[in-house]
Design a protein around this motif. Structure first.
Motif, PDB file in Angstrom:
ATOM      1  N   SER A 102      43.255  39.631  34.263  1.00 16.35           N
ATOM      2  CA  SER A 102      43.990  38.603  34.149  1.00 16.35           C
ATOM      3  C   SER A 102      43.800  38.024  32.648  1.00 16.35           C
ATOM      4  N   ARG A 103      42.642  38.306  32.279  1.00 15.94           N
ATOM      5  CA  ARG A 103      41.862  37.561  30.808  1.00 15.94           C
ATOM      6  C   ARG A 103      42.432  38.340  29.728  1.00 15.94           C
ATOM      7  N   LYS A 104      42.901  37.501  28.666  1.00 14.15           N
ATOM      8  CA  LYS A 104      43.299  38.139  27.592  1.00 14.15           C
ATOM      9  C   LYS A 104      42.346  38.583  26.616  1.00 14.15           C
ATOM     10  N   LYS A 160      46.361  38.690  40.144  1.00 12.80           N
ATOM     11  CA  LYS A 160      46.319  38.733  38.786  1.00 12.80           C
ATOM     12  C   LYS A 160      47.135  37.493  38.174  1.00 12.80           C
ATOM     13  N   THR A 161      48.399  37.587  38.696  1.00 14.05           N
ATOM     14  CA  THR A 161      49.338  36.681  38.378  1.00 14.05           C
ATOM     15  C   THR A 161      48.990  35.329  38.619  1.00 14.05           C
ATOM     16  N   GLN A 164      46.333  34.153  36.086  1.00 14.96           N
ATOM     17  CA  GLN A 164      46.770  34.021  34.692  1.00 14.96           C
ATOM     18  C   GLN A 164      47.376  32.423  34.815  1.00 14.96           C
ATOM     19  N   ASN A 168      43.398  27.980  30.736  1.00 16.71           N
ATOM     20  CA  ASN A 168      42.451  28.669  30.036  1.00 16.71           C
ATOM     21  C   ASN A 168      41.517  27.733  29.357  1.00 16.71           C
ATOM     22  N   LYS A 292      55.068  33.565  37.971  1.00 18.18           N
ATOM     23  CA  LYS A 292      54.264  32.780  36.853  1.00 18.18           C
ATOM     24  C   LYS A 292      55.017  31.732  36.188  1.00 18.18           C
TER      25      LYS A 292
END
Length: 293
Positions: A102-104, A160-161, A164, A168, A292
């Motif tokens: 999930s991390r960018k 994961k969704t 997200q 952040n 999301k």
């Protein structure tokens, strides 16, 4: 402000109400039938006709016979072991994988995600899996039951969704204060994710609780059988320990019938008791994890 509802809207609401009541009755009655039959005299149940609304000639002989069977107790012990170990391993590995994906940033995230999605449509099959388990020396061990289904691709995507959707800025501020990735995961992400954690944990626990096929393939020692495999022997293979039936006050055929009903209730009720405690998280966890914002 009170909204006005027209005739069409009222008819639609009424149809939905009737449909849901019928659906609830169709879903609930088989469970009630088995419950009533488990407390009934099997001869009276066999000779009665129509809908069973209550126990007929009330008796608890079926439950006495079930709990006298040592296999049921072995199955309970083994199933609780498989459920607890399997759920902990599955939930922790799924959460760690989902948080990482999930991390960018990492360029390989999309590639790994694509590989995970592919496993939802293609698999090696039963024979290669059996040969792999045998080669790893896991035949007739607990690991043959809990490791192969440890991670679900669908559950990874749902979790994961959900991750997200976590701010952040919250994670970045924690890292600016010196927190590493593990600290962020355990002290920030996990405490705000109880909804999805509870739902995914329930999915894994129910799957392990109902599992019998893997045990029938990989386990040779009856002392390791889960409860559902013993239940299959009673219901499908019609295997009943007649040493305990002979001590009862009913004939063998009647005892076999009441044992079947009682065994279904005994193996179903424990997992049903878990739902009320997780109900408040269920809808929220699934909806947030599936969509999301």
């Amino acid at each position: 402000m009170k909204m006005r509802t027209g005739l069409g809207s009222k008819m639609f609401d009424g149809f939905n109400l009737v449909f849901m009541v019928v659906l609830m009755a169709v879903t609930l009655y088989p469970i009630l039938y088995v419950l009533f039959a488990s407390f009934s005299n099997p001869t009276a149940v066999a000779t009665s006709s129509g809908i069973l609304w209550h126990p007929v000639d009330f008796t608890t002989a079926g439950y006495k016979l079930v709990f006298q069977n040592k296999n049921i107790w072995h199955g309970f012990r083994n199933t609780l072991t498989y459920v607890s170990v399997g759920t902990i391993l599955s939930l922790s590995s799924t959460a760690l994988a989902a948080y990482t994906l999930s991390r960018k940033g990492p360029l390989w995230n999309k590639l790994i995600m694509m590989m995970i999605v592919v496993t939802m449509f293609f698999g090696g099959g039963l024979i290669p899996m059996f040969l792999l388990i045998k080669k790893l020396g896991m035949i007739n061990t607990i690991w043959a039951i809990v490791l192969p289904p440890m991670i679900s691709a669908y559950n990874i995507i749902v979790m994961k969704t959900f991750f997200q959707g976590i701010s952040n800025e919250l994670i970045e501020s924690a890292k600016m204060d010196g927190a590493n990735d593990l600290t962020v995961f355990f002290r920030i992400v996990m405490p705000v994710s109880w909804a999805v954690i509870s739902v995914i944990g329930l999915f894994y626990a129910v799957s392990e609780w109902n599992s019998w096929f893997a045990a029938s393939i990989y386990l040779r020692d009856r002392e390791l059988y889960p409860m559902q495999l013993y239940l299959r022997e009673i219901l499908v293979q019609n295997k009943v320990d007649f040493s305990m039936v002979s001590t009862s006050d009913m004939d063998g055929i009647a005892a076999k019938q009441i044992i079947k009903y009682a065994a279904i209730i005994v193996t179903t009720l424990p997992i049903l008791f878990v739902y009320p405690f997780l109900q408040k998280y269920f809808v929220k966890g699934v909806m947030i994890g599936s969509l999301k914002e």
